[in-house]
Design an enzyme around this catalytic site. Structure first.
Site, PDB file in Angstrom:
ATOM      1  N   ALA A 162       0.851  -1.187   0.000  1.00 54.21           N
ATOM      2  CA  ALA A 162       0.000   0.000   0.000  1.00 54.21           C
ATOM      3  C   ALA A 162       0.895   1.248   0.000  1.00 54.21           C
ATOM      4  O   ALA A 162       1.861   1.316  -0.742  1.00 54.21           O
ATOM      5  CB  ALA A 162      -0.977  -0.036   1.162  1.00 54.21           C
ATOM      6  N   SER A 163       0.611   2.222   0.847  1.00 49.27           N
ATOM      7  CA  SER A 163       1.345   3.496   0.791  1.00 49.27           C
ATOM      8  C   SER A 163       2.782   3.417   1.295  1.00 49.27           C
ATOM      9  O   SER A 163       3.553   4.363   1.093  1.00 49.27           O
ATOM     10  CB  SER A 163       0.578   4.574   1.569  1.00 49.27           C
ATOM     11  N   VAL A 164       3.177   2.323   1.918  1.00 51.61           N
ATOM     12  CA  VAL A 164       4.596   2.134   2.230  1.00 51.61           C
ATOM     13  C   VAL A 164       5.404   2.082   0.928  1.00 51.61           C
ATOM     14  O   VAL A 164       6.617   2.329   0.920  1.00 51.61           O
ATOM     15  CB  VAL A 164       4.802   0.872   3.094  1.00 51.61           C
TER      16      VAL A 164
END
Length: 396
Positions: A116-118
């Site tokens: 995801a946003s990592v």
């Protein structure tokens, strides 16, 4: 903000010859993994040895973390992986729950999670690699690379810091995309050119977390490098650091890999349903990197030991951004920056059932990595509990 290089393990060796050596002794209490690889565009080869604390050294804190993981699994439906590293060595690594609920297949360390946003930190690092090669400048306008980009005066730095004021591409896809197949990055850039969707504010006025900005950054990487975003990350980050279980995945554009997890949600307290992919799942740069806990530790050590980027670039990535009025914002390039009592450089991610977190506490030389795939909601609380256990029960 200066970068501490105390993460450098004592066994880090930089040599002009490339060698591969890997060893893990099941009978030894202090097992080691050796990663050897060549770094692109340099004359040096790098070799990182990731060590594990001995069973005796980690026994007490491992019992505490085992107990915590069991409680979170039972009470909060946690199905995922956890890794804790202290002083550059793995203190704790474990998985719990299922990989596939229909087959009741248990998780192990070979399964890959959507970050995801990592994923955004890889996009930021890709831009900084181009910056170091003098192929982009941080004050370059997006229009330098995409002349028809409809939002003028947006710089690369605006995109990195989330100060560009761009509209949400999720909304654009859902309301303006007319095809059944999901759009790619290049198709979304063309769609933004052709539709009249108003920006939120002029560049630099304020901070507004933006997935759109990071898909645009990935599109710039593709335009400048002539490679797909996935190939650029593979050649310049994953391969040099031997992150063999990491890759970029674009829905319906790439083949599903072996051990690539699906995201799930819990319904009525007992049934897990797989979350289907959507029209927004082919876009890369803001999400769609898949990895494992151990690969993320390789990434963290490699990045902070200067094996990918220079100290100057790291200082830029780990410094708070600011608005045109000089107001500091809690975000660098691909990382959130928390400078309160417990100073942390971190990022969380949530997408299609995946909940992810990578947190580094530089002053304590502590890294906590959490990867989960059943819509777990308590990342911050779990991270804080893990840190408290390690701080209280482990001295090294």
């Amino acid at each position: 903000m200066k970068i501490s290089y105390k993460y450098l393990p004592p066994v880090l060796v930089i040599t002009l010859s490339i060698f591969i050596l890997s060893a893990r002794s099941g009978s030894s209490e202090n097992s080691k993994k050796v990663i050897s690889s060549s770094v692109k565009d340099t004359e040096k080869a790098t070799s990182i040895v990731i060590e594990h604390y001995s069973k005796n050294e980690s026994k007490y804190v491992s019992l505490k973390l085992d107990s915590l993981l069991q409680r979170v699994h039972k009470r909060n439906d946690f199905h995922g992986s956890l890794l804790v590293a202290k002083n550059g060595k793995i203190l704790y690594e474990n998985q719990i729950g299922y990989a596939n609920f229909n087959r009741k297949e248990p998780l192990n360390d070979g399964f890959t999670f959507q970050l995801a946003s990592v994923s955004k930190q890889f996009t930021a690092a890709a831009i900084m690699l181009l910056y170091e090669r003098n192929q982009v400048q941080l004050n370059d306008l997006v229009n330098n690379y995409f002349p028809n980009f409809p939002y003028e005066n947006v710089t690369i730095k605006n995109l990195l810091n989330h100060t560009a004021g761009l509209p949400k591409y999720f909304w654009v896809t859902d309301n303006k995309w007319k095809q059944q197949k999901p759009p790619t990055n290049s198709e979304m850039m063309q769609l933004l050119d052709s539709v009249n969707v108003q920006r939120f504010f002029s560049p630099g006025q304020k901070f507004d977390y933006s997935n759109t900005g990071y898909f645009v950054l990935a599109s710039i990487v593709e335009k400048v490098s002539g490679l797909s975003f996935g190939d650029f990350i593979k050649q310049n980050i994953f391969e040099p650091l031997q992150m063999k279980d990491s890759f970029v995945y674009s829905f319906e554009m790439d083949s599903v890999r072996t051990n690539q997890l699906d995201g799930y949600k819990l319904v009525k307290g007992w049934k897990h349903f797989r979350i289907n992919k959507s029209l927004n799942d082919a876009i890369v740069g803001d999400k769609n990197v898949y990895s494992t806990c151990e690969d993320l530790l390789k990434w963290t050590l490699g990045l902070n030991n200067g094996l990918i980027l220079s100290e100057e670039s790291l200082n830029l990535m780990y410094s708070k951004g600011e608005t045109i009025n000089g107001r500091k914002i809690p975000y660098g390039f691909g990382f959130r920056i928390d400078e309160r009592d417990e100073k942390a450089i971190y990022h969380h991610g949530n997408w299609n059932g995946f909940s992810t977190s990578l947190t580094r506490y530089p002053e304590e030389d502590l890294v906590i990595i959490i990867l989960e795939h059943t819509s777990y909601k308590g990342l911050t609380a779990l991270n804080n509990s893990i840190k408290k256990i390690v701080t209280k029960n482990f001295k090294a």
